[in-house]
Scaffold this motif. Structure first.
Motif, mmCIF file in Angstrom:
data_model
loop_
_atom_site.group_PDB
_atom_site.id
_atom_site.type_symbol
_atom_site.label_atom_id
_atom_site.label_comp_id
_atom_site.label_asym_id
_atom_site.label_seq_id
_atom_site.Cartn_x
_atom_site.Cartn_y
_atom_site.Cartn_z
ATOM 1 N N UNK A 164 0.925 -1.062 -0.187
ATOM 2 C CA UNK A 164 0.429 0.304 -0.042
ATOM 3 C C UNK A 164 0.470 1.297 -0.158
ATOM 4 N N UNK A 165 2.220 1.238 -0.347
ATOM 5 C CA UNK A 165 2.965 2.622 -0.369
ATOM 6 C C UNK A 165 2.650 2.974 -1.093
ATOM 7 N N UNK A 166 2.387 5.038 -0.917
ATOM 8 C CA UNK A 166 1.742 5.395 -1.675
ATOM 9 C C UNK A 166 2.885 7.051 -1.629
ATOM 10 N N UNK A 167 3.818 7.253 -1.680
ATOM 11 C CA UNK A 167 5.018 8.132 -1.209
ATOM 12 C C UNK A 167 5.929 8.779 -2.356
ATOM 13 N N UNK A 168 6.975 9.338 -2.485
ATOM 14 C CA UNK A 168 7.079 10.316 -3.430
ATOM 15 C C UNK A 168 8.542 9.869 -4.206
ATOM 16 N N UNK A 169 9.576 10.468 -4.745
ATOM 17 C CA UNK A 169 10.770 10.115 -5.093
ATOM 18 C C UNK A 169 11.411 10.976 -3.861
ATOM 19 N N UNK A 170 12.100 10.480 -2.702
ATOM 20 C CA UNK A 170 13.094 12.003 -2.060
ATOM 21 C C UNK A 170 14.321 10.485 -2.308
ATOM 22 N N UNK A 171 15.878 11.735 -1.896
ATOM 23 C CA UNK A 171 16.679 11.181 -1.872
ATOM 24 C C UNK A 171 17.033 11.200 -0.180
ATOM 25 N N UNK A 189 14.887 -0.366 0.280
ATOM 26 C CA UNK A 189 15.482 0.886 -0.940
ATOM 27 C C UNK A 189 15.342 0.287 -2.018
ATOM 28 N N UNK A 190 15.834 -1.256 -2.448
ATOM 29 C CA UNK A 190 15.517 -1.670 -3.300
ATOM 30 C C UNK A 190 13.915 -1.292 -3.672
ATOM 31 N N UNK A 191 12.770 -1.485 -2.836
ATOM 32 C CA UNK A 191 11.355 -1.849 -3.659
ATOM 33 C C UNK A 191 11.253 0.400 -3.649
ATOM 34 N N UNK A 192 11.465 0.769 -3.074
ATOM 35 C CA UNK A 192 11.114 2.275 -2.590
ATOM 36 C C UNK A 192 11.928 3.004 -4.036
ATOM 37 N N UNK A 193 10.857 3.991 -4.117
ATOM 38 C CA UNK A 193 11.956 5.468 -5.536
ATOM 39 C C UNK A 193 12.496 5.910 -4.719
ATOM 40 N N UNK A 194 13.131 6.550 -5.699
ATOM 41 C CA UNK A 194 14.308 7.508 -5.441
ATOM 42 C C UNK A 194 15.557 7.065 -5.076
ATOM 43 N N UNK A 195 16.203 8.589 -4.596
ATOM 44 C CA UNK A 195 17.775 7.504 -4.365
ATOM 45 C C UNK A 195 18.162 7.551 -3.086
ATOM 46 N N UNK A 340 11.377 0.581 11.258
ATOM 47 C CA UNK A 340 10.768 0.611 9.380
ATOM 48 C C UNK A 340 9.793 0.861 8.849
ATOM 49 N N UNK A 341 8.614 0.269 9.164
ATOM 50 C CA UNK A 341 7.781 0.758 9.173
ATOM 51 C C UNK A 341 7.312 1.958 9.097
ATOM 52 N N UNK A 342 7.428 2.233 10.449
ATOM 53 C CA UNK A 342 7.240 4.176 10.640
ATOM 54 C C UNK A 342 8.720 4.574 9.112
ATOM 55 N N UNK A 343 9.353 4.346 9.278
ATOM 56 C CA UNK A 343 9.834 4.821 8.006
ATOM 57 C C UNK A 343 9.501 5.317 6.533
ATOM 58 N N UNK A 344 8.970 4.217 6.544
ATOM 59 C CA UNK A 344 7.949 3.533 5.276
ATOM 60 C C UNK A 344 6.696 5.131 5.489
ATOM 61 N N UNK A 345 6.447 4.916 6.269
ATOM 62 C CA UNK A 345 5.346 5.877 6.319
ATOM 63 C C UNK A 345 5.194 7.322 7.233
ATOM 64 N N UNK A 346 6.824 7.759 7.107
ATOM 65 C CA UNK A 346 7.382 9.019 7.015
ATOM 66 C C UNK A 346 6.799 9.423 5.805
ATOM 67 N N UNK A 347 8.211 8.682 5.445
ATOM 68 C CA UNK A 347 8.079 9.087 3.567
ATOM 69 C C UNK A 347 6.721 9.221 2.988
ATOM 70 N N UNK A 348 6.180 8.456 3.366
ATOM 71 C CA UNK A 348 4.449 8.559 2.397
ATOM 72 C C UNK A 348 3.848 10.228 3.230
ATOM 73 N N UNK A 349 4.000 10.295 3.891
ATOM 74 C CA UNK A 349 3.485 11.193 5.416
ATOM 75 C C UNK A 349 3.511 12.495 4.966
ATOM 76 N N UNK A 350 4.884 12.685 3.996
ATOM 77 C CA UNK A 350 5.974 13.435 3.844
ATOM 78 C C UNK A 350 5.237 14.019 2.454
ATOM 79 N N UNK A 351 5.235 13.112 1.817
ATOM 80 C CA UNK A 351 4.492 13.129 0.208
ATOM 81 C C UNK A 351 3.523 13.648 0.441
ATOM 82 N N UNK A 352 2.362 12.684 1.680
ATOM 83 C CA UNK A 352 0.806 13.782 0.774
ATOM 84 C C UNK A 352 0.895 15.604 1.702
#
Length: 462
Positions: A164-171, A189-195, A340-352
């Motif tokens: 259900x990941x829906x976040x942007x691509x960040x560095x 990180x291989x599955x996450x967009x971005x750098x 690890x999950x908090x990290x994924x949700x944080x990336x998503x929150x910043x995007x949203x």
């Protein structure tokens, strides 16, 4: 057969000690026997077992598994990984409990055990019960030992983190601190967009680069250097067993646990208007104000991951967090603390939210606060001192919250004095709008300590 634990090892939330001094394989075997006996008496049959990357973990695992099997419990070993991966195994495999061998964020010579019993935290009186059972030899040894199998769940776990990941691509910079999260983060990180730029993902129980506790700013020095050198958007850091997260923005400013929670709460409250969001008594007033401003119901609760998890179940809160970087998502997840999950949700929150992490950090109200101050006090006195302080404050008519120790609100801000559940220390913290206000709050703490014949001595370590 009986066994006596070192009394210092049986703690409020887990069992922990110095290997070879206060903790060893005989303790692990006794924990296995006690846990297995309790589980079988409650109708359970299988337990998942995981371990962190410490040098002592394989030997403790072997003894634990032997103890569990001796009392007729089937064991599923999930191997090396972060504590939340064991929690994930306990939530999703057909098992009735889980035990992770981990020293958490303690130095390399420590190790310990975190436990889940039929999908609930196993802590407090539960842990004392294991001690009593061992002393009395109250174990149900089975006629036929339980079976031991291995399950490789790392890929499933990483897949679940991304579901259900829906976040942007960040560095982003990632610092695993040579803790047990390293291999999971490499796959994530291989599955996450971005750098993505990784530090210290090789698991090494001696922690050669820095101590893996992201709540101590000095441990974030390498991550800050990486973010500055590569001009990254932000950086994420993990503790030794991956249940606590740390973060910095693009300018290298630390985003503390309560500040992370204020970012993570925004998308959750958009989906669940009016939901309860829980934080511990050490969190900033700015967080409670922000939750209310976002239309949520802020709830201040006691410090301690087991206590927070229990309160979440009771209130149906979708999200909770602690100053120490434990973040708990029940919203689209299982309710346990998972960095690890908090990290994924944080990336998503910043995007949203649609702002950069640096902007989000800059938008937060400027508060002057102390770090968590800890000072030694005799174990027999620590709770008594808090009672004395509460009695005096009551007599003065102070504005006191008694949720966990004494949290006192004044015109300048607030100060907190509480007894640690896990060590012979008192914990203090204060927050004000300016330095003069903070000095006045600190003077109030010192006056209360003096009235109980104590002083703010040298800082006690974790």
């Amino acid at each position: 057969m009986t066994h006596r634990f070192d009394p210092t090892s049986l703690r409020e939330y887990d069992i922990r000690g110095i290997v070879g001094k206060t903790l060893g394989p005989a303790d692990a075997d006794a924990i296995g026997r006690g846990f297995a006996t309790l589980l079988r008496r409650a109708g359970g049959t299988r337990v998942a077992v995981g371990r962190d990357g410490r040098a002592s973990s394989p030997a403790l695992e072997a003894a634990l598994v032997e103890g569990l099997a001796a009392c007729g419990i089937d064991v599923v070993r999930v191997g090396l990984g972060p504590t939340p991966m064991l929690y994930y195994a306990e939530a999703t495999l057909e098992v009735d409990g889980g035990i992770q061998i981990t020293g958490s964020h303690n130095p390399a010579e420590y190790n310990g055990f975190k436990m889940v019993f039929q999908h609930r935290p196993f802590f407090g009186d539960d842990i004392q019960t294991l001690g009593t059972m061992a002393a009395e030899g109250d174990w149900d040894i089975a006629d036929a030992p339980g079976t031991v199998t291995d399950a490789d769940i790392e890929d499933d776990y990483v897949g679940r983190l991304m579901a259900g990941y829906a976040g942007g691509a960040y560095r982003i910079g990632w610092d695993a601190g040579n803790g047990a999260s390293g291999p999971v983060i490499e796959k994530l990180v291989k599955l996450l967009p971005g750098e993505h730029h990784l530090l210290f993902t090789d698991v090494d129980g001696n922690f050669p680069n820095h101590h893996p506790d992201p709540t101590e700013e000095k441990n974030l020095a390498d991550l800050k250097a990486l973010v500055a050198e590569k001009q990254l958007d932000f950086g994420l850091a993990f503790d030794g067993d991956g249940d606590r997260i740390g973060a910095i923005d693009g300018q290298g400013r630390v985003i503390w646990g309560d500040q992370l929670l204020s970012i993570l709460a925004e998308p959750v409250l958009k989906e669940h208007p009016g939901a309860t969001i829980i934080a511990d008594v050490k969190a900033s007033q700015a967080l409670y104000d922000r939750i209310a401003q976002l239309g949520g119901e802020p709830l201040m609760w006691k410090t301690g991951h087991s206590l927070i998890k229990t309160k979440m179940k009771e209130t149906g809160a979708p999200l909770a967090g602690e100053m120490s970087g434990h973040i708990f998502f029940a919203h689209d997840y299982y309710g346990f603390d998972d960095a690890q999950y908090a990290a994924v949700r944080l990336i998503r929150a910043v995007h949203m939210i649609g702002k950069s992490m640096t902007q989000l950090r800059s938008d937060m109200p400027a508060m002057v606060n102390t770090p968590e101050m800890r000072f030694q006090v005799d174990e027999s006195r620590k709770f008594a001192v808090i009672d004395e302080v509460l009695d005096r404050l009551e007599a003065e008519g102070a504005d006191v919250n008694r949720t966990d120790g004494a949290r006192v609100n004044t015109a300048d801000g607030w100060w907190l004095l509480r007894a640690s559940n896990t060590q012979d220390v008192l914990v203090a913290r204060a927050e004000a709008r300016d330095q003069a206000g903070l000095d006045r709050l600190m003077a109030m703490i010192d006056a209360q300590l003096a009235a109980s014949r104590l002083e703010r001595g040298p800082q006690a370590g974790h």
